[in-house]
Scaffold this active site. Structure first.
Site, PDB file in Angstrom:
ATOM      1  CG  HIS A  54      -0.260  -0.009   2.325  1.00 29.57           C
ATOM      2  ND1 HIS A  54       0.377  -1.128   3.052  1.00 29.57           N
ATOM      3  CD2 HIS A  54      -0.439   0.987   3.665  1.00 29.57           C
ATOM      4  CE1 HIS A  54       0.735  -0.726   4.373  1.00 29.57           C
ATOM      5  NE2 HIS A  54       0.194   0.597   4.668  1.00 29.57           N
ATOM      6  CG  HIS A  56      -0.201   4.302   4.762  1.00 31.36           C
ATOM      7  ND1 HIS A  56      -1.034   3.621   5.677  1.00 31.36           N
ATOM      8  CD2 HIS A  56      -1.207   5.183   4.257  1.00 31.36           C
ATOM      9  CE1 HIS A  56      -2.165   3.923   5.713  1.00 31.36           C
ATOM     10  NE2 HIS A  56      -2.327   4.970   4.884  1.00 31.36           N
ATOM     11  CG  ASP A  58       4.654   3.080   7.901  1.00 25.40           C
ATOM     12  OD1 ASP A  58       3.790   3.070   6.868  1.00 25.40           O
ATOM     13  OD2 ASP A  58       4.258   2.441   8.744  1.00 25.40           O
ATOM     14  CG  HIS A  59       4.169  -0.016   4.600  1.00 21.44           C
ATOM     15  ND1 HIS A  59       4.148  -1.537   4.827  1.00 21.44           N
ATOM     16  CD2 HIS A  59       3.530   0.392   5.700  1.00 21.44           C
ATOM     17  CE1 HIS A  59       3.565  -1.645   5.966  1.00 21.44           C
ATOM     18  NE2 HIS A  59       3.491  -0.498   6.415  1.00 21.44           N
ATOM     19  CG  HIS A 112      -4.046  -0.149   6.681  1.00 23.10           C
ATOM     20  ND1 HIS A 112      -4.067   0.318   8.152  1.00 23.10           N
ATOM     21  CD2 HIS A 112      -2.872   0.302   6.209  1.00 23.10           C
ATOM     22  CE1 HIS A 112      -2.834   0.937   8.205  1.00 23.10           C
ATOM     23  NE2 HIS A 112      -2.171   0.776   7.181  1.00 23.10           N
ATOM     24  CG  ASP A 131       0.558  -1.660   8.073  1.00 22.32           C
ATOM     25  OD1 ASP A 131       1.543  -2.211   8.109  1.00 22.32           O
ATOM     26  OD2 ASP A 131       0.769  -0.528   8.161  1.00 22.32           O
ATOM     27  CG  HIS A 169       4.184  -2.124  11.407  1.00 19.77           C
ATOM     28  ND1 HIS A 169       4.879  -1.079  11.674  1.00 19.77           N
ATOM     29  CD2 HIS A 169       3.267  -1.656  10.447  1.00 19.77           C
ATOM     30  CE1 HIS A 169       4.612  -0.239  10.832  1.00 19.77           C
ATOM     31  NE2 HIS A 169       3.447  -0.595  10.122  1.00 19.77           N
TER      32      HIS A 169
END
Length: 239
Positions: A54, A56, A58-59, A112, A131, A169
């Site tokens: 996805h 975001h 942090d990905h 998400h 996530d 995570h």
């Protein structure tokens, strides 16, 4: 195929999927580039693909640097083509992506985010869930609905029980604290919590989990209807 866990940021995991026969690799969700580069440089492996579950940051934070350094192609969901930096290859739900020994089925799992996908490397009995599904948890619902997330988790519940789950995570211990409050008679869960603590004390990752473990211990996967799932998701948001 070899799967190497690469810790990134504070609690993120990126994953290198290594085709040892051809000395090439994919990286799943590179939140930052430097830890990936360090591993690749030390092992002399060529990065060919960047797989994003996805959009975001942090990905996808390492996408551009890795793409520039290695000429790697970025793969992501076609519905997120405007939000995934450097995207080259657009994939769709139920499509199979194939390159040499890499072979993954795409599973669209909105909740998400609306464009979230999982990469299911079925020959390697491994699914990369970003996530959406965590060990003993599931992702917060930012763009979708409870119904979408519930339906997405139902798709993952149907995977073979021995499928290894690689999530985005290291939240497992934190998630276990919520599960045990609402499922305190679950002997499998108590055993898993003990195992989690042993691994973390030894400096090890709690990932991968398996679909079997999650069916036995993850209270969100153990929810058999939308009403129960929705109540638990709301409770977890305020836990």
């Amino acid at each position: 195929m070899k799967i190497q866990i690469i810790p990134c940021l504070q609690d993120n995991y990126s994953y290198l999927i290594i085709d040892e026969e051809n000395n090439i690799a994919c990286v799943v969700d590179p939140s930052e580039a430097d830890p990936i580069i360090k591993y690749l440089e030390n092992t002399q492996i060529k990065l060919k693909f960047i797989l994003n579950t996805h959009h975001h940051y942090d990905h996808v934070g390492g996408n551009q640097k890795l793409k520039e350094k290695y000429g790697a192609s970025v793969i992501g969901y076609k519905g997120d083509k405007e939000r995934i930096p450097g995207i080259d290859i657009l994939v769709n739900d139920q499509e199979t992506w194939l390159h040499k020994n890499f072979e993954a089925k795409i599973i669209h799992v909105p909740g998400h985010t609306l464009g979230h996908i999982c990469f299911y490397f079925y020959k390697d009995e491994s699914v990369f869930t970003g996530d959406t599904l965590f060990s003993l948890g599931c992702g917060k619902i930012f763009e979708g609905t409870n119904a979408q997330m519930f339906d997405s988790l139902m798709k993952l519940k149907k995977l073979p029980a021995d499928t290894k789950v690689f999530c985005g995570h290291e939240y497992t211990l934190q998630n276990s604290n919520f599960c045990i409050v609402h499922d305190d008679d679950n002997k499998n869960l108590k055993t898993k919590i003990n195992d989690i603590k042993i691994k973390l004390k030894a400096g090890l990752s709690t990932i991968p989990s398996t679909i079997k473990d999650e069916l036995e211990c993850n209270i969100f996967l153990r929810s058999n209807n939308l009403e129960t799932f929705s109540k638990l998701r709301d409770l977890k948001d305020n836990f």
